[in-house]
Scaffold this motif. Sequence first.
Motif, PDB file in Angstrom:
ATOM      1  N   GLN A 124     -22.657  76.156  47.715  1.00  0.00           N
ATOM      2  CA  GLN A 124     -23.875  76.855  48.091  1.00  0.00           C
ATOM      3  C   GLN A 124     -25.032  75.924  48.430  1.00  0.00           C
ATOM      4  O   GLN A 124     -26.052  76.359  48.969  1.00  0.00           O
ATOM      5  CB  GLN A 124     -24.279  77.796  46.951  1.00  0.00           C
ATOM      6  CG  GLN A 124     -23.219  78.837  46.661  1.00  0.00           C
ATOM      7  CD  GLN A 124     -23.513  79.633  45.411  1.00  0.00           C
ATOM      8  OE1 GLN A 124     -24.473  80.394  45.369  1.00  0.00           O
ATOM      9  NE2 GLN A 124     -22.686  79.468  44.389  1.00  0.00           N
ATOM     10  N   ILE A 125     -24.877  74.647  48.116  1.00  0.00           N
ATOM     11  CA  ILE A 125     -25.914  73.656  48.371  1.00  0.00           C
ATOM     12  C   ILE A 125     -25.615  72.841  49.619  1.00  0.00           C
ATOM     13  O   ILE A 125     -26.517  72.454  50.359  1.00  0.00           O
ATOM     14  CB  ILE A 125     -26.060  72.723  47.143  1.00  0.00           C
ATOM     15  CG1 ILE A 125     -26.674  73.490  45.956  1.00  0.00           C
ATOM     16  CG2 ILE A 125     -26.901  71.499  47.474  1.00  0.00           C
ATOM     17  CD1 ILE A 125     -26.619  72.730  44.651  1.00  0.00           C
ATOM     18  N   VAL A 126     -24.316  72.603  49.887  1.00  0.00           N
ATOM     19  CA  VAL A 126     -23.894  71.716  50.967  1.00  0.00           C
ATOM     20  C   VAL A 126     -23.269  72.540  52.097  1.00  0.00           C
ATOM     21  O   VAL A 126     -22.404  73.385  51.857  1.00  0.00           O
ATOM     22  CB  VAL A 126     -22.875  70.675  50.448  1.00  0.00           C
ATOM     23  CG1 VAL A 126     -22.471  69.722  51.565  1.00  0.00           C
ATOM     24  CG2 VAL A 126     -23.456  69.901  49.275  1.00  0.00           C
ATOM     25  N   ASP A 127     -23.680  72.277  53.318  1.00  0.00           N
ATOM     26  CA  ASP A 127     -23.144  72.994  54.478  1.00  0.00           C
ATOM     27  C   ASP A 127     -21.634  72.822  54.567  1.00  0.00           C
ATOM     28  O   ASP A 127     -21.108  71.716  54.401  1.00  0.00           O
ATOM     29  CB  ASP A 127     -23.802  72.450  55.750  1.00  0.00           C
ATOM     30  CG  ASP A 127     -23.483  73.305  56.959  1.00  0.00           C
ATOM     31  OD1 ASP A 127     -23.075  74.465  56.788  1.00  0.00           O
ATOM     32  OD2 ASP A 127     -23.644  72.797  58.081  1.00  0.00           O
ATOM     33  N   ASN A 128     -20.942  73.923  54.831  1.00  0.00           N
ATOM     34  CA  ASN A 128     -19.488  73.877  54.945  1.00  0.00           C
ATOM     35  C   ASN A 128     -19.020  75.051  55.804  1.00  0.00           C
ATOM     36  O   ASN A 128     -19.777  75.983  56.074  1.00  0.00           O
ATOM     37  CB  ASN A 128     -18.829  73.922  53.556  1.00  0.00           C
ATOM     38  CG  ASN A 128     -19.132  75.200  52.802  1.00  0.00           C
ATOM     39  OD1 ASN A 128     -18.444  76.203  52.937  1.00  0.00           O
ATOM     40  ND2 ASN A 128     -20.211  75.178  51.999  1.00  0.00           N
ATOM     41  N   ILE A 129     -17.780  75.001  56.233  1.00  0.00           N
ATOM     42  CA  ILE A 129     -17.283  75.980  57.208  1.00  0.00           C
ATOM     43  C   ILE A 129     -17.107  77.370  56.634  1.00  0.00           C
ATOM     44  O   ILE A 129     -16.865  78.326  57.373  1.00  0.00           O
ATOM     45  CB  ILE A 129     -15.962  75.513  57.847  1.00  0.00           C
ATOM     46  CG1 ILE A 129     -14.876  75.386  56.777  1.00  0.00           C
ATOM     47  CG2 ILE A 129     -16.155  74.214  58.601  1.00  0.00           C
ATOM     48  CD1 ILE A 129     -13.490  75.103  57.357  1.00  0.00           C
ATOM     49  N   HIS A 130     -17.223  77.531  55.321  1.00  0.00           N
ATOM     50  CA  HIS A 130     -17.049  78.842  54.702  1.00  0.00           C
ATOM     51  C   HIS A 130     -18.368  79.567  54.489  1.00  0.00           C
ATOM     52  O   HIS A 130     -18.377  80.761  54.199  1.00  0.00           O
ATOM     53  CB  HIS A 130     -16.332  78.695  53.359  1.00  0.00           C
ATOM     54  CG  HIS A 130     -15.032  77.955  53.460  1.00  0.00           C
ATOM     55  ND1 HIS A 130     -13.918  78.510  54.044  1.00  0.00           N
ATOM     56  CD2 HIS A 130     -14.685  76.698  53.087  1.00  0.00           C
ATOM     57  CE1 HIS A 130     -12.923  77.623  54.012  1.00  0.00           C
ATOM     58  NE2 HIS A 130     -13.375  76.526  53.440  1.00  0.00           N
ATOM     59  N   ARG A 131     -19.464  78.862  54.612  1.00  0.00           N
ATOM     60  CA  ARG A 131     -20.767  79.447  54.318  1.00  0.00           C
ATOM     61  C   ARG A 131     -21.153  80.485  55.370  1.00  0.00           C
ATOM     62  O   ARG A 131     -21.095  80.200  56.561  1.00  0.00           O
ATOM     63  CB  ARG A 131     -21.836  78.363  54.284  1.00  0.00           C
ATOM     64  CG  ARG A 131     -23.232  78.876  53.977  1.00  0.00           C
ATOM     65  CD  ARG A 131     -24.236  77.733  54.044  1.00  0.00           C
ATOM     66  NE  ARG A 131     -25.563  78.180  53.653  1.00  0.00           N
ATOM     67  CZ  ARG A 131     -26.443  78.726  54.484  1.00  0.00           C
ATOM     68  NH1 ARG A 131     -26.110  78.908  55.747  1.00  0.00           N
ATOM     69  NH2 ARG A 131     -27.629  79.103  54.058  1.00  0.00           N
ATOM     70  N   PRO A 132     -21.556  81.688  54.964  1.00  0.00           N
ATOM     71  CA  PRO A 132     -22.077  82.656  55.934  1.00  0.00           C
ATOM     72  C   PRO A 132     -23.274  82.034  56.655  1.00  0.00           C
ATOM     73  O   PRO A 132     -24.224  81.590  56.022  1.00  0.00           O
ATOM     74  CB  PRO A 132     -22.511  83.838  55.062  1.00  0.00           C
ATOM     75  CG  PRO A 132     -21.701  83.699  53.817  1.00  0.00           C
ATOM     76  CD  PRO A 132     -21.529  82.228  53.602  1.00  0.00           C
ATOM     77  N   TRP A 133     -23.222  81.999  57.992  1.00  0.00           N
ATOM     78  CA  TRP A 133     -24.237  81.253  58.723  1.00  0.00           C
ATOM     79  C   TRP A 133     -25.261  82.134  59.425  1.00  0.00           C
ATOM     80  O   TRP A 133     -26.416  81.774  59.544  1.00  0.00           O
ATOM     81  CB  TRP A 133     -23.577  80.323  59.743  1.00  0.00           C
ATOM     82  CG  TRP A 133     -24.557  79.378  60.337  1.00  0.00           C
ATOM     83  CD1 TRP A 133     -25.089  79.401  61.591  1.00  0.00           C
ATOM     84  CD2 TRP A 133     -25.192  78.285  59.673  1.00  0.00           C
ATOM     85  NE1 TRP A 133     -26.001  78.381  61.754  1.00  0.00           N
ATOM     86  CE2 TRP A 133     -26.087  77.689  60.592  1.00  0.00           C
ATOM     87  CE3 TRP A 133     -25.102  77.753  58.378  1.00  0.00           C
ATOM     88  CZ2 TRP A 133     -26.868  76.579  60.265  1.00  0.00           C
ATOM     89  CZ3 TRP A 133     -25.881  76.650  58.060  1.00  0.00           C
ATOM     90  CH2 TRP A 133     -26.743  76.080  58.995  1.00  0.00           C
TER      91      TRP A 133
END
Length: 585
Positions: free
Chosen positions: A341-350
């Motif tokens: 939840q802190i680091v950008d990643n491909i699973h994060r709702p964008w």
Amino acid sequence: MKLKYLALAGLLGFTACDDVIDLKPLDSFTDESYWTSVDDLRNYANRFYPLLTGPSHTYDQQSDNRVPANYDRWLYNEYVLEDATDWSWDNIRQLNFFMTRYQRASGSESDINAQVATIRFFRALEYYSKIKSYGDVPWYEKDLNDTDTEELYKPRDSRDFVLGKIIEDLEFAIKWLPEKNAAVECALHKDAARTQLSRICLYYGTYKKYHNVQGTPTSQELLQKAADNALAVMNTGRYAIVQGKDADCGMVSLKGYPMHYQNQFVQDDLSSNKEAILYRKYVSGTFTHGTGRQDASPGFSKDFMESFLCKDGKPIGVSELYQGDETLDIELTNRDPRMYQIVDNIHRPWAVQKDGTIDLHRSAIDTTASAPDVSASKSVTGYLNTKHISADPTQWVANATTYDTFVYRYAEVLLNYAEAMYELGKCNQEVLDKTINLLRDRVEMPHLKVNVGFTDPNLPDYGYEVDALLNEIRRERRIELVAEGFRYDDIIRWKAVKLFENPKTVLGMRVTDAVKALYVDGTFGGENGRALVEYEGKTYIRPYDKDLNDAGRKWASDDKRFLSPISKNVRLINPAITQNPGWEK
């Protein structure tokens, strides 16, 4: 005429939301005519609310947590006396201007003293900032004029003396400010003052211990006061660590992706959020900030990434759940959910679309984006901070972010209490269960036990031995409060500057063949790609061209950087002001 908070925001910067104030015509104000009523006192006091912490996406960039695009000259010991700026006493003079005039106003003792409490709170805040930077500073209780030569040219008062005055100011504020449920929304109240006093006493209680500084108040006295004030906030029953439906704010958990922690920092309205001890209110078109637009953001360091526990509550050097760091996706697997939840990643709702549907990361919008952006203009280390970034595209417009921001967050109070109780020798399982384990419950992490149960082979090198339990308390603070501006102060008060010597505090993500396959050719290495460096047999993004073992990042035990220099101009004007050690030339 009657003007509400939002109409005053441009004038005052920040004040009590929904407060209705009587304002006289500005051209009728004189020093003799102004100080007549409680309203006059309140209007004057409201002008200092901008001194409270505001939102920023660059917090912690001067620490081991994050790496800025341009290297920090202070941390590399390249800061020189000529860089020192003149210290400013404007705010303190204006605060003391109130203190020498408020007695003229008519009103009840409680109404008048509530405004005096606000002024003394802000004076304490200003002086706390000064003693952290300079140590000894002159203490003033009145606004000075050019005829006050004795005070204008006095030497510095001792840090302990000023610290005692800061504590007096905050204790007065605690006595006379209203309880939160009786305060104007967004205005100071007792719990805000208790939180600030707890923060200051924890800072100097630990500073005195680890820097071996004697004097009154003692380290133990300060630590007890830190614990007492934190506990007083906890015992009100007004606050809680928010999770579940209470944390929803437009970004919901999707395909197992957790959002409870991250959602705290992108809420349009914190008025009913039980984690908000005090917050700032923003409204579109009237009073906004720019945190939602995160261009050229400092990236997280490799060292910070490795500090996250795995889901079994064990560090990566012990846990069988750790999968390695072949790619960012693998590195995030089975880790503390706050990492996702802190680091950008491909699973994060964008992005939340107009029809209310939620897209996954950029790859749902841009099919070429199979991994987070690692360009130097977006994330200098490849680990992009998304802690304060909403999935609502309207919040990405420059200086148009409208979600509310925390000034004091309950999580800090719990961490202050846990650390202070440990330093007092009183940290038992009951303390952990009502502090750190509440933070872990939110993200479904195992509870911390007094008997930690493991030995971390990658224990941070603080420059001295640290008990396993204290290390986990410090780890929890590092993770929970990251990018909120605490880390540099924590390292200084713990005298833990040896942490800066670790090369991983200035390195980015590991670059493997699997990582390169996720990006277009030329992203890494070569003439135009991201610079790389070999360290301990692995290849990492190298944010800037400095030796990984640069001597500047090594601090002496009595390093001059524990205090800032006092500019030559200040000392020319007042020769009684001495220079801080090590900055004489």
